[in-house]
Structures are given as C-alpha cells and as structure tokens.
Motif scaffolding. Structure first.
Motif, PDB file in Angstrom:
ATOM      1  N   PRO A  72      19.011  34.194  19.181  1.00 52.19           N
ATOM      2  CA  PRO A  72      18.764  33.119  20.018  1.00 52.19           C
ATOM      3  C   PRO A  72      18.354  31.827  20.465  1.00 52.19           C
ATOM      4  CG  PRO A  72      18.070  35.777  19.883  1.00 52.19           C
ATOM      5  CD  PRO A  72      18.073  34.667  19.079  1.00 52.19           C
ATOM      6  N   VAL A  73      17.228  31.528  20.098  1.00 52.82           N
ATOM      7  CA  VAL A  73      16.534  30.243  19.699  1.00 52.82           C
ATOM      8  C   VAL A  73      17.732  29.080  19.243  1.00 52.82           C
ATOM      9  CG1 VAL A  73      14.527  29.190  19.513  1.00 52.82           C
ATOM     10  CG2 VAL A  73      14.551  31.123  19.283  1.00 52.82           C
ATOM     11  N   PHE A  74      18.166  29.519  18.550  1.00 55.69           N
ATOM     12  CA  PHE A  74      19.588  28.694  18.111  1.00 55.69           C
ATOM     13  C   PHE A  74      20.494  28.424  18.950  1.00 55.69           C
ATOM     14  CE2 PHE A  74      17.464  29.494  13.223  1.00 55.69           C
ATOM     15  CZ  PHE A  74      17.755  28.894  13.452  1.00 55.69           C
ATOM     16  N   GLY A  75      20.482  29.164  20.270  1.00 53.45           N
ATOM     17  CA  GLY A  75      21.897  29.306  20.392  1.00 53.45           C
ATOM     18  C   GLY A  75      21.353  28.331  22.107  1.00 53.45           C
ATOM     19  N   ALA A  76      19.859  28.545  23.066  1.00 49.61           N
ATOM     20  CA  ALA A  76      19.626  28.227  23.537  1.00 49.61           C
ATOM     21  C   ALA A  76      19.518  26.639  24.650  1.00 49.61           C
ATOM     22  CB  ALA A  76      17.857  28.213  23.860  1.00 49.61           C
ATOM     23  N   LYS A  77      20.034  25.671  23.084  1.00 45.69           N
ATOM     24  CA  LYS A  77      20.092  24.869  23.296  1.00 45.69           C
ATOM     25  C   LYS A  77      20.863  24.082  22.763  1.00 45.69           C
ATOM     26  CE  LYS A  77      15.848  23.732  26.351  1.00 45.69           C
ATOM     27  NZ  LYS A  77      14.792  22.818  26.965  1.00 45.69           N
ATOM     28  N   PRO A  78      21.145  22.537  22.276  1.00 47.27           N
ATOM     29  CA  PRO A  78      22.095  22.228  21.559  1.00 47.27           C
ATOM     30  C   PRO A  78      21.834  22.535  20.437  1.00 47.27           C
ATOM     31  CG  PRO A  78      22.202  21.274  24.008  1.00 47.27           C
ATOM     32  CD  PRO A  78      21.141  21.966  23.720  1.00 47.27           C
ATOM     33  N   PHE A  79      20.471  21.742  20.755  1.00 45.47           N
ATOM     34  CA  PHE A  79      19.912  21.739  18.766  1.00 45.47           C
ATOM     35  C   PHE A  79      18.587  22.497  18.967  1.00 45.47           C
ATOM     36  CE2 PHE A  79      21.672  17.368  19.760  1.00 45.47           C
ATOM     37  CZ  PHE A  79      22.726  17.846  18.760  1.00 45.47           C
ATOM     38  N   PHE A  80      17.737  22.473  18.047  1.00 50.59           N
ATOM     39  CA  PHE A  80      16.789  23.369  17.765  1.00 50.59           C
ATOM     40  C   PHE A  80      15.329  23.412  18.785  1.00 50.59           C
ATOM     41  CE2 PHE A  80      13.091  25.703  15.880  1.00 50.59           C
ATOM     42  CZ  PHE A  80      13.558  27.408  15.745  1.00 50.59           C
ATOM     43  N   MET A  81      15.258  24.038  19.699  1.00 46.55           N
ATOM     44  CA  MET A  81      14.772  23.872  20.834  1.00 46.55           C
ATOM     45  C   MET A  81      14.828  22.399  22.071  1.00 46.55           C
ATOM     46  SD  MET A  81      11.847  26.292  19.241  1.00 46.55           S
ATOM     47  CE  MET A  81      10.473  26.260  20.990  1.00 46.55           C
ATOM     48  N   SER A  82      16.037  21.581  21.325  1.00 49.72           N
ATOM     49  CA  SER A  82      15.811  20.578  22.294  1.00 49.72           C
ATOM     50  C   SER A  82      16.930  20.331  22.569  1.00 49.72           C
ATOM     51  CB  SER A  82      15.055  19.869  20.943  1.00 49.72           C
ATOM     52  OG  SER A  82      15.312  18.207  22.058  1.00 49.72           O
ATOM     53  N   ASP A  83      17.505  19.429  23.780  1.00 51.49           N
ATOM     54  CA  ASP A  83      18.321  18.537  24.126  1.00 51.49           C
ATOM     55  C   ASP A  83      18.984  17.875  23.067  1.00 51.49           C
ATOM     56  OD1 ASP A  83      18.970  20.169  26.214  1.00 51.49           O
ATOM     57  OD2 ASP A  83      17.849  19.547  27.066  1.00 51.49           O
TER      58      ASP A  83
END
Length: 207
Positions: free
Chosen positions: A140-151
């Motif tokens: 879910p963390v991988f899917g939350a933003k385009p990159f890892f915990m970052s835009d």
C-alpha cells in the motif's frame, strides 16, 4: 595503475555487473546523464588497481579525478550533490533527512535479507520468506504515490529498484494482490535511466 586512473578526465566506476549495490550507483549515473567509464570487475578476483584505490577492495568504487569513493550510498549522495540536476534528494533539511532515513531502512530491512539470499547461506530460505512478506505488507505504501513516499523520483527509488529487479532471480514471487508494488515496479523498470543502467548480466536476469 592507480596513478593512471587518477589522470583520467572521465569519471570511472569499478563495478560488479551483477551486484545490486553497483546497480543502484549506475542508476544514479544514468538518471543524471553523467558521462563515465565502467570497468567490470569480478568481486572474487579484485585487481590490485582497485585495492590501491579502495583499502577494502569493495565494489562499487568510483574515481573522479583525484577523488576516490566507495560505499554505494556515499557515492550516490556525492553524485547528487556534484551534479544537481535533476535533484534526487529534497532541498530542505527535514525532507532530506527523511529520505536518508528511508534509504537506511531499505538497507536494514530489505538489503540485509537480500545479502543473505544471494550469499546462499543456510538462513536464505528464512530471509527469502521475510523479504517477501515485508514487501507485500508494504505494497500500500508503494501504491500511495508515484514513487516511494514521494511525488518525485529520488535516491530512495534508485536504492529500491535493483532489489525489486532481482526478485525473480531470488525465487520471490509477489502476488497480484500486491497491486501497488507491481505498479511501482513497472514505473521504475520502464524509466529510461533504469533501462540504461542495466548491465548485460542484469538484462539476462529477466530474460
């Protein structure tokens, strides 16, 4: 030989073409579009030239004129500061420290398991299971933003990508239900810099 290396006008990376730590440095070099020469080294037969540059005889080792660097994370951060565009770490101190902490956690939580698996130690089966479960739980963390915990694409992604690329080789299958992780991996693997960073041996890992 070291004296010859020091006089080179082009940056030189001494790299193991199958090593994930070398791979992530090559990814930074590709993302920054830095001109460099790569010397493929067999880690079981490190030449005297590298030993003279790096007292530990480890890979990757980077030579930039009179500067000799080793330890992949140090090299990655040096390249980001030496070649500021595109930036791969945030500008503000708080966000920058957070990114460094994420890289530390990637190494402590995931690369530690990867090292055990690739070494073929008796603990490999347990490490394989723990790495798989940890990645799935983080989907879910991988899917939350385009990159890892970052835009924005960052050094954290450069650290993670080589590990994800090696999952099939390590016998780790991620279920389709971990959609965020699969989509994140696809974004990384389709990046021009990632494709450019692959050695021939790494290309063959995925057929």
């Amino acid at each position: 030989m070291a004296a010859v290396a020091n006089k080179r006008s082009v940056m030189t990376l001494y790299s193991d073409p199958t090593d994930p730590y070398c791979h992530r440095v090559r990814m930074v070099l590709a993302e920054k579009n830095i001109t460099y020469e790569v010397e493929d080294i067999d880690p079981l037969n490190v030449p005297e030239e590298v030993m003279e540059l790096n007292p530990y005889g480890t890979l990757p080792t980077l030579v930039d004129r009179d500067l000799k660097l080793y330890e992949s994370r140090i090299i990655m951060e040096y390249l980001d500061e030496r070649f500021p565009h595109p930036p791969l770490l945030p500008v503000d101190p708080v966000s920058r420290s957070t990114s460094r902490l994420l890289m530390y956690r990637v190494e402590s939580d995931w690369y530690r398991q990867l090292d055990i698996i690739l070494s073929g130690k008796k603990e490999a089966a347990k490490a394989r299971k723990e790495l798989r479960e940890s990645l799935i739980s983080t989907a879910p963390v991988f899917g939350a933003k385009p990159f890892f915990m970052s835009d924005e694409f960052s050094l954290v992604d450069c650290a993670i990508a080589p590990l994800l690329w090696r999952l099939p080789e390590m016998g780790i299958e991620i279920p389709a239900s971990a959609k965020g992780l699969h989509e994140y991996s696809k974004r990384l693997f389709e990046k021009e810099s990632f494709i450019k960073s692959l050695s021939e041996a790494e290309q063959e890992m995925r057929g």
